[in-house]
Design a protein around this motif. Structure first.
Motif, PDB file in Angstrom:
ATOM      1  N   GLU A  66      -4.540   8.027   8.648  1.00 54.89           N
ATOM      2  CA  GLU A  66      -4.356   8.264   7.215  1.00 54.89           C
ATOM      3  C   GLU A  66      -3.823   7.008   6.526  1.00 54.89           C
ATOM      4  N   ASN A  67      -2.851   6.362   7.170  1.00 52.19           N
ATOM      5  CA  ASN A  67      -2.333   5.101   6.621  1.00 52.19           C
ATOM      6  C   ASN A  67      -3.437   4.052   6.541  1.00 52.19           C
ATOM      7  N   GLY A  68      -4.282   4.023   7.587  1.00 45.34           N
ATOM      8  CA  GLY A  68      -5.388   3.080   7.594  1.00 45.34           C
ATOM      9  C   GLY A  68      -6.328   3.288   6.434  1.00 45.34           C
ATOM     10  N   GLU A  69      -6.590   4.529   6.095  1.00 43.38           N
ATOM     11  CA  GLU A  69      -7.468   4.825   4.960  1.00 43.38           C
ATOM     12  C   GLU A  69      -6.831   4.409   3.635  1.00 43.38           C
ATOM     13  N   LYS A  70      -5.510   4.590   3.533  1.00 38.49           N
ATOM     14  CA  LYS A  70      -4.799   4.159   2.329  1.00 38.49           C
ATOM     15  C   LYS A  70      -4.833   2.632   2.206  1.00 38.49           C
ATOM     16  N   LEU A  71      -4.646   1.957   3.336  1.00 40.44           N
ATOM     17  CA  LEU A  71      -4.701   0.496   3.331  1.00 40.44           C
ATOM     18  C   LEU A  71      -6.076  -0.001   2.918  1.00 40.44           C
ATOM     19  N   ALA A  72      -7.112   0.648   3.458  1.00 42.78           N
ATOM     20  CA  ALA A  72      -8.474   0.257   3.098  1.00 42.78           C
ATOM     21  C   ALA A  72      -8.728   0.474   1.613  1.00 42.78           C
ATOM     22  N   ALA A  73      -8.223   1.592   1.091  1.00 49.09           N
ATOM     23  CA  ALA A  73      -8.402   1.875  -0.336  1.00 49.09           C
ATOM     24  C   ALA A  73      -7.672   0.848  -1.201  1.00 49.09           C
ATOM     25  N   ALA A  74      -6.579   0.281  -0.643  1.00 49.80           N
ATOM     26  CA  ALA A  74      -5.816  -0.732  -1.380  1.00 49.80           C
ATOM     27  C   ALA A  74      -6.407  -2.125  -1.218  1.00 49.80           C
ATOM     28  N   GLY A  75      -7.485  -2.248  -0.410  1.00 51.07           N
ATOM     29  CA  GLY A  75      -8.194  -3.513  -0.317  1.00 51.07           C
ATOM     30  C   GLY A  75      -8.031  -4.286   0.972  1.00 51.07           C
ATOM     31  N   THR A  76      -7.344  -3.700   1.975  1.00 49.62           N
ATOM     32  CA  THR A  76      -7.155  -4.390   3.254  1.00 49.62           C
ATOM     33  C   THR A  76      -7.573  -3.475   4.392  1.00 49.62           C
ATOM     34  N   SER A  77      -8.391  -3.975   5.305  1.00 49.68           N
ATOM     35  CA  SER A  77      -8.771  -3.169   6.464  1.00 49.68           C
ATOM     36  C   SER A  77      -7.528  -2.797   7.269  1.00 49.68           C
ATOM     37  N   ALA A  78      -7.597  -1.664   7.936  1.00 49.01           N
ATOM     38  CA  ALA A  78      -6.437  -1.199   8.695  1.00 49.01           C
ATOM     39  C   ALA A  78      -6.184  -2.075   9.911  1.00 49.01           C
ATOM     40  N   PHE A  79      -7.229  -2.296  10.728  1.00 46.87           N
ATOM     41  CA  PHE A  79      -7.056  -2.963  12.015  1.00 46.87           C
ATOM     42  C   PHE A  79      -7.984  -4.170  12.158  1.00 46.87           C
ATOM     43  N   SER A  80      -7.481  -5.148  12.882  1.00 50.00           N
ATOM     44  CA  SER A  80      -8.343  -6.167  13.457  1.00 50.00           C
ATOM     45  C   SER A  80      -8.356  -5.934  14.960  1.00 50.00           C
ATOM     46  N   VAL A  81      -9.547  -5.946  15.576  1.00 47.18           N
ATOM     47  CA  VAL A  81      -9.688  -5.605  16.993  1.00 47.18           C
ATOM     48  C   VAL A  81     -10.341  -6.772  17.732  1.00 47.18           C
ATOM     49  N   ALA A  82      -9.749  -7.131  18.862  1.00 46.60           N
ATOM     50  CA  ALA A  82     -10.244  -8.250  19.665  1.00 46.60           C
ATOM     51  C   ALA A  82     -11.280  -7.770  20.675  1.00 46.60           C
ATOM     52  N   GLY A  83     -12.486  -7.467  20.182  1.00 52.30           N
ATOM     53  CA  GLY A  83     -13.548  -6.975  21.055  1.00 52.30           C
ATOM     54  C   GLY A  83     -14.236  -8.055  21.859  1.00 52.30           C
ATOM     55  N   ALA A 118       0.820  -1.222   0.000  1.00 51.06           N
ATOM     56  CA  ALA A 118       0.000   0.000   0.000  1.00 51.06           C
ATOM     57  C   ALA A 118       0.850   1.267   0.000  1.00 51.06           C
ATOM     58  N   GLY A 119       2.169   1.121   0.119  1.00 49.64           N
ATOM     59  CA  GLY A 119       3.053   2.275   0.095  1.00 49.64           C
ATOM     60  C   GLY A 119       2.994   3.121   1.354  1.00 49.64           C
ATOM     61  N   VAL A 120       2.813   2.480   2.514  1.00 51.35           N
ATOM     62  CA  VAL A 120       2.757   3.233   3.773  1.00 51.35           C
ATOM     63  C   VAL A 120       3.906   2.808   4.691  1.00 51.35           C
ATOM     64  N   GLN A 121       4.267   3.710   5.584  1.00 51.51           N
ATOM     65  CA  GLN A 121       5.322   3.492   6.560  1.00 51.51           C
ATOM     66  C   GLN A 121       4.736   3.606   7.969  1.00 51.51           C
ATOM     67  N   PRO A 122       5.427   3.067   8.974  1.00 50.45           N
ATOM     68  CA  PRO A 122       4.966   3.270  10.352  1.00 50.45           C
ATOM     69  C   PRO A 122       4.783   4.755  10.642  1.00 50.45           C
ATOM     70  N   PRO A 123       3.690   5.126  11.289  1.00 52.15           N
ATOM     71  CA  PRO A 123       3.336   6.548  11.447  1.00 52.15           C
ATOM     72  C   PRO A 123       4.126   7.242  12.544  1.00 52.15           C
ATOM     73  N   LYS A 124       4.184   8.562  12.418  1.00 52.78           N
ATOM     74  CA  LYS A 124       4.826   9.386  13.442  1.00 52.78           C
ATOM     75  C   LYS A 124       3.825   9.838  14.501  1.00 52.78           C
ATOM     76  N   ASP A 125       2.535   9.876  14.159  1.00 55.02           N
ATOM     77  CA  ASP A 125       1.516  10.266  15.126  1.00 55.02           C
ATOM     78  C   ASP A 125       0.207   9.559  14.791  1.00 55.02           C
ATOM     79  N   TYR A 126      -0.799   9.749  15.651  1.00 56.17           N
ATOM     80  CA  TYR A 126      -2.061   9.037  15.511  1.00 56.17           C
ATOM     81  C   TYR A 126      -2.784   9.434  14.224  1.00 56.17           C
ATOM     82  N   ALA A 127      -2.734  10.721  13.888  1.00 56.42           N
ATOM     83  CA  ALA A 127      -3.401  11.182  12.662  1.00 56.42           C
ATOM     84  C   ALA A 127      -2.826  10.478  11.441  1.00 56.42           C
ATOM     85  N   GLU A 128      -1.508  10.321  11.413  1.00 61.38           N
ATOM     86  CA  GLU A 128      -0.880   9.632  10.287  1.00 61.38           C
ATOM     87  C   GLU A 128      -1.240   8.146  10.292  1.00 61.38           C
ATOM     88  N   MET A 129      -1.402   7.554  11.484  1.00 59.64           N
ATOM     89  CA  MET A 129      -1.819   6.155  11.556  1.00 59.64           C
ATOM     90  C   MET A 129      -3.201   5.976  10.935  1.00 59.64           C
TER      91      MET A 129
END
Length: 453
Positions: free
Chosen positions: A183-200, A170-181
């Motif tokens: 933003e990376n999540g949105e790019k990942l989703a656009a590339a076809g993969t959800s950003a997070f899996s959460v153990a609720g 997806a062309g993303v790097q580990p983020p420097k802050d939460y906002a960038e995390m």
């Protein structure tokens, strides 16, 4: 009900240097080859079972080699007992009080101390702790300025684990802050993969999510106040953190399946969603123990197939959070072998004891003098260094500090309310009100029964 953060007296630690030469307490000083506790048996109670139990057994064998003592280990989980505090209570009632207990929650340690169940640790143990641990770990082992608990095993609960191949694609790097995390999540989703899996489904990972956001956003002073219920859960800082957390579960882009799917996902499944053969998500937030699940459950090479970044700062001028938990060794009052118990806890304070389990894996130590090369892989070494380097910035898991009725029981309190919140995060104010009411009741009940600080 409120307990200030207190420092262990450095004067007391310094003054013990002369006392140690005169004391006959420790069985560790056996330069002559004598093993003071040969033929005696020490009883240690803890929660560890399975692989963790086997690794701790090797630590116990190390004490036997040094002192000659036999060590009997009582695992609460091996006996089907999930509530460690009740397990120890029942042992006491039956006249089988263990010499040492490895207490898994700081709130339980405080409760034991307030009930008069613990012996203060002697000066030689305090001195060994002062040599090998940051002051924050000694403080969390203390109640009303008395040092009761030596933290032997720790966790680093501010790590976000990711799949490097998905990030690269997806062309993303580990983020420097939460906002960038995000933003990376949105790019990942656009590339076809959800950003997070959460153990609720397990619920407690939701408390960890909230705590990291809250600490990074509201700061350590407010975190400490909320952890002792001093400011209450309707405080604006709580509502702000809930809003930040809730945004993950809106729209189906950031969390795999949104809140409804998260509530059907346990911790192992959430890790598998990122590291299984057909990954559905790019990241999973949880502690250092995720590495063990990656390698053990999914047979992946942690160094090759996985990586992590520290939970990022949230908001302008904020700091990255470092939240931890751990298991503390305490000496039980009324046990048969108090002298041997103190020697054992002094042994646990040493780098030698920590090194034994570190080599086995699945372990982090807050001991600053443990050689990082003892850990079995580069990834664990990085996590351990991050925890030790945090020094006094470490904050303890908030839910572990709360009464169990609020912060540690399935189907009630914070666990239940955060599960309800991720299903429908539209009204954080209402959730804050419910959290406040549940916390107030739990702290009142705990104060009446003397089970929290």
């Amino acid at each position: 009900m409120r307990r200030p953060r207190i420092a262990v007296s450095r004067l007391a630690a310094a003054a013990t240097a002369l006392a140690i030469t005169a004391t006959a307490c420790s069985g560790l000083n056996s330069a002559s080859g004598e093993q003071e506790f040969s033929g005696k048996t020490l009883t240690v109670a803890g929660t560890w079972n399975g692989g963790e139990g086997k690794a701790f057994r090797k630590v116990l064998d190390g004490f036997t080699k040094k002192t000659g003592a036999k060590v009997k280990f009582l695992s609460s989980r091996a006996q089907g007992r999930d509530d460690f505090a009740l397990y120890i209570r029942d042992l006491r009632k039956s006249g089988k009080t263990p010499d040492v207990a490895m207490v898994p929650q700081v709130g339980v340690l405080q409760g034991f101390a307030q009930k008069g169940w613990l012996e203060p640790l002697p000066p030689e143990v305090e001195l060994e702790a002062a040599r090998n641990f940051a002051l924050v770990w000694q403080n969390y082992g203390s109640v009303r300025r008395i040092f009761y608990g030596l933290y032997f095993k720790a966790s680093h609960k501010s790590t976000v684990w990711y799949n490097p191949k998905i990030f690269e694609k997806a062309g993303v790097q580990p983020p420097k802050d939460y906002a960038e995390m995000i933003e990376n999540g949105e790019k990942l989703a656009a590339a076809g993969t959800s950003a997070f899996s959460v153990a609720g489904k397990d619920a407690w990972p939701l408390t960890d999510w909230f705590e990291n956001i809250y600490l990074a956003q509201a700061g350590p002073a407010n975190y400490a106040k909320l952890a002792t219920n001093e400011i209450g859960w309707t405080d604006p800082t709580v509502i702000k953190a809930l809003k930040t957390f809730g945004k993950l579960f809106k729209g189906g882009k950031l969390v795999e399946g949104d809140g409804a799917e998260a509530l059907r996902t346990d911790l192992n499944e959430s890790v598998g969603a990122v590291y299984d053969k057909d990954p559905k998500a790019a990241m999973v937030y949880e502690g250092d123990f995720v590495a063990g699940i990656i390698s053990g459950e999914f047979n992946r090479d942690v160094d090759e197939d996985a990586d992590f970044f520290e939970f990022p700062p949230v908001g302008k001028d904020s700091q990255a959070p470092v939240i931890s938990g751990g298991d503390a060794a305490v000496a039980m009052k009324g046990a048969k072998n108090q002298q041997m118990a103190m020697s054992f806890i002094e042994y646990l304070a040493s780098p030698d004891a920590a090194e034994i389990w570190a080599k086995e894996g699945g372990f982090l130590s807050p001991n600053i003098n443990l050689n990082l090369n003892a850990y079995p892989d580069d990834t664990t070494r990085k996590v351990a260094k991050s925890l030790v380097d945090a020094g006094e910035a470490v904050q303890f898991d908030m839910s572990d500090q709360a009464p169990g009725e609020f912060g540690g029981t399935p189907g009630q309190g914070e666990w239940l309310l955060l599960q309800q919140f991720i299903r429908d995060p539209s009204d954080p104010e209402a959730t804050a009100q419910k959290l406040d009411e549940a916390a107030a009741k739990a702290y009142l009940d705990a104060s009446a029964t003397g089970t929290t600080g």
